[in-house]
Design a protein around this motif. Structure first.
Motif, PDB file in Angstrom:
ATOM      1  N   VAL A 113       0.997  -1.128  -0.148  1.00 39.81           N
ATOM      2  CA  VAL A 113      -0.009  -0.044   0.070  1.00 39.81           C
ATOM      3  C   VAL A 113       0.975   1.233   0.012  1.00 39.81           C
ATOM      4  CG1 VAL A 113      -1.887  -1.158   1.406  1.00 39.81           C
ATOM      5  CG2 VAL A 113      -0.228  -0.154   2.476  1.00 39.81           C
ATOM      6  N   CYS A 114       0.187   2.260  -0.357  1.00 43.69           N
ATOM      7  CA  CYS A 114       1.104   3.675  -0.375  1.00 43.69           C
ATOM      8  C   CYS A 114       1.350   4.003   1.077  1.00 43.69           C
ATOM      9  CB  CYS A 114       0.105   4.629  -1.168  1.00 43.69           C
ATOM     10  SG  CYS A 114      -1.235   5.394  -0.343  1.00 43.69           S
ATOM     11  N   LYS A 115       2.096   5.060   1.259  1.00 44.74           N
ATOM     12  CA  LYS A 115       2.602   5.480   2.498  1.00 44.74           C
ATOM     13  C   LYS A 115       1.385   5.979   3.198  1.00 44.74           C
ATOM     14  CE  LYS A 115       6.049   8.373   4.626  1.00 44.74           C
ATOM     15  NZ  LYS A 115       5.202   9.294   5.334  1.00 44.74           N
ATOM     16  N   ARG A 116       0.330   6.861   2.645  1.00 43.52           N
ATOM     17  CA  ARG A 116      -0.766   7.132   3.433  1.00 43.52           C
ATOM     18  C   ARG A 116      -1.839   6.082   4.124  1.00 43.52           C
ATOM     19  NH1 ARG A 116      -5.586  10.073   2.420  1.00 43.52           N
ATOM     20  NH2 ARG A 116      -5.605   8.860   0.450  1.00 43.52           N
ATOM     21  N   CYS A 117      -1.713   5.241   3.113  1.00 46.75           N
ATOM     22  CA  CYS A 117      -2.470   4.005   3.512  1.00 46.75           C
ATOM     23  C   CYS A 117      -1.580   3.072   4.757  1.00 46.75           C
ATOM     24  CB  CYS A 117      -3.145   3.061   2.551  1.00 46.75           C
ATOM     25  SG  CYS A 117      -4.254   3.789   1.247  1.00 46.75           S
ATOM     26  N   LYS A 118      -0.603   2.803   4.502  1.00 49.88           N
ATOM     27  CA  LYS A 118       0.213   2.355   5.429  1.00 49.88           C
ATOM     28  C   LYS A 118       0.108   2.882   6.661  1.00 49.88           C
ATOM     29  CE  LYS A 118       4.831   0.432   6.131  1.00 49.88           C
ATOM     30  NZ  LYS A 118       6.281   0.406   5.841  1.00 49.88           N
TER      31      LYS A 118
ATOM     32  N   VAL B 159      -0.301  -0.037  -8.391  1.00 49.77           N
ATOM     33  CA  VAL B 159      -1.350   0.786  -7.487  1.00 49.77           C
ATOM     34  C   VAL B 159      -1.263   0.369  -6.283  1.00 49.77           C
ATOM     35  CG1 VAL B 159      -2.516   1.597  -9.156  1.00 49.77           C
ATOM     36  CG2 VAL B 159      -3.247  -0.222  -7.912  1.00 49.77           C
ATOM     37  N   CYS B 160      -1.764   1.057  -5.347  1.00 49.77           N
ATOM     38  CA  CYS B 160      -1.759   0.839  -3.925  1.00 49.77           C
ATOM     39  C   CYS B 160      -2.901  -0.186  -3.714  1.00 49.77           C
ATOM     40  CB  CYS B 160      -2.107   2.162  -3.076  1.00 49.77           C
ATOM     41  SG  CYS B 160      -2.815   1.765  -1.394  1.00 49.77           S
ATOM     42  N   ALA B 161      -2.862  -1.240  -3.044  1.00 51.08           N
ATOM     43  CA  ALA B 161      -3.936  -2.185  -2.805  1.00 51.08           C
ATOM     44  C   ALA B 161      -5.104  -1.727  -2.031  1.00 51.08           C
ATOM     45  CB  ALA B 161      -3.341  -3.408  -2.299  1.00 51.08           C
ATOM     46  N   LYS B 162      -5.036  -0.600  -1.421  1.00 50.43           N
ATOM     47  CA  LYS B 162      -6.212   0.057  -0.636  1.00 50.43           C
ATOM     48  C   LYS B 162      -6.701   1.127  -1.347  1.00 50.43           C
ATOM     49  CE  LYS B 162      -7.053   1.956   3.842  1.00 50.43           C
ATOM     50  NZ  LYS B 162      -7.610   3.058   3.690  1.00 50.43           N
ATOM     51  N   CYS B 163      -6.131   2.336  -1.714  1.00 53.95           N
ATOM     52  CA  CYS B 163      -6.727   3.314  -2.299  1.00 53.95           C
ATOM     53  C   CYS B 163      -6.663   3.232  -3.842  1.00 53.95           C
ATOM     54  CB  CYS B 163      -6.450   4.693  -1.572  1.00 53.95           C
ATOM     55  SG  CYS B 163      -4.540   5.055  -2.134  1.00 53.95           S
ATOM     56  N   CYS B 164      -5.908   2.369  -4.377  1.00 51.32           N
ATOM     57  CA  CYS B 164      -5.753   2.203  -5.777  1.00 51.32           C
ATOM     58  C   CYS B 164      -5.251   3.248  -6.767  1.00 51.32           C
ATOM     59  CB  CYS B 164      -7.238   1.581  -6.362  1.00 51.32           C
ATOM     60  SG  CYS B 164      -8.031   0.426  -5.692  1.00 51.32           S
TER      61      CYS B 164
HETATM   62 ZN   LIG Z   1      -3.090   3.967  -0.591  1.00 52.31          ZN
END
Ligand SMILES: [Zn+2]
Ligand SMILES: [Zn+2]
Length: 177
Positions: free
Chosen positions: A44-49, A95-100
């Motif tokens: 996931v991206c840093k924000r989602c992490k 892409v990020c697995a959470k926010c795509c």
């Molecule tokens: Zn994300």
């Protein structure tokens, strides 16, 4: 769980960090907490992490009891709670697995927060900018090292350009003297 896109206000790290680190396993030694603490948030991206790690830390994280349907391949392949995409789809799409969101978007966003670098970036010829974007796309993996690598790469590109500038400048100078 709130994943509303409207609420994207950036939460900056607090200026004065607490001196004593909050420990969620101080009074709780259950297997679940142990497992969650040992789990590495990735893909996931840093924000989602940050969001997921926060959830784990404050015990808001609810692990999946069964695999969920991936919005990409529509198979029941999502193993992690809060993820929309399975690992395969997320990696494939970059892409990020959470926010795509594409990882390079995030890296660029972070880079543009560095005013100095942003200025340098926008001053670059389109071709150079694209090469940097390609570089980010190739090296994206959602880890924080990516940003460091990208920074280094951009500095390299800039250094290369400066060198070119020097050559052409000294060329025209030699004519004047
Ligand atoms: Zn994300
Ligand atoms: Zn999938």
């Amino acid at each position: 769980m709130s994943t509303s896109r409207g609420n994207t206000s950036r939460k900056r790290p607090q200026k004065h960090q607490n001196r004593t680190v909050f420990k969620n396993d101080l009074h709780d030694t259950s297997q679940k907490t142990k497992f969650l603490n040992s789990m590495e948030v990735k893909g996931v991206c840093k924000r989602c992490k940050d969001i997921l790690e926060w959830k784990i830390k404050f015990k808001k994280y609810k692990p999946l009891s069964a695999a969920r349907k991936c919005v990409g391949c529509e198979q029941k392949t999502v193993k992690y709670a809060y993820h929309l995409l399975c690992d395969n789809c997320a990696t494939e799409k970059g892409v990020c697995a959470k926010c795509c969101k594409p990882f390079h978007e995030e890296v660029l966003e972070e880079l543009s927060e560095d005013k100095n670098l942003h200025q340098k970036l926008t001053g670059l010829p389109e071709r150079k900018r694209r090469s940097i974007l390609r570089y980010i796309e190739k090296h994206q993996d959602g880890s924080s090292t990516t940003q460091v690598n990208v920074m280094a790469h951009i500095e390299d590109v800039l250094a290369g350009m400066r060198q070119l500038d020097c050559v052409s400048e000294s060329d025209s100078d030699s004519g004047a003297t």
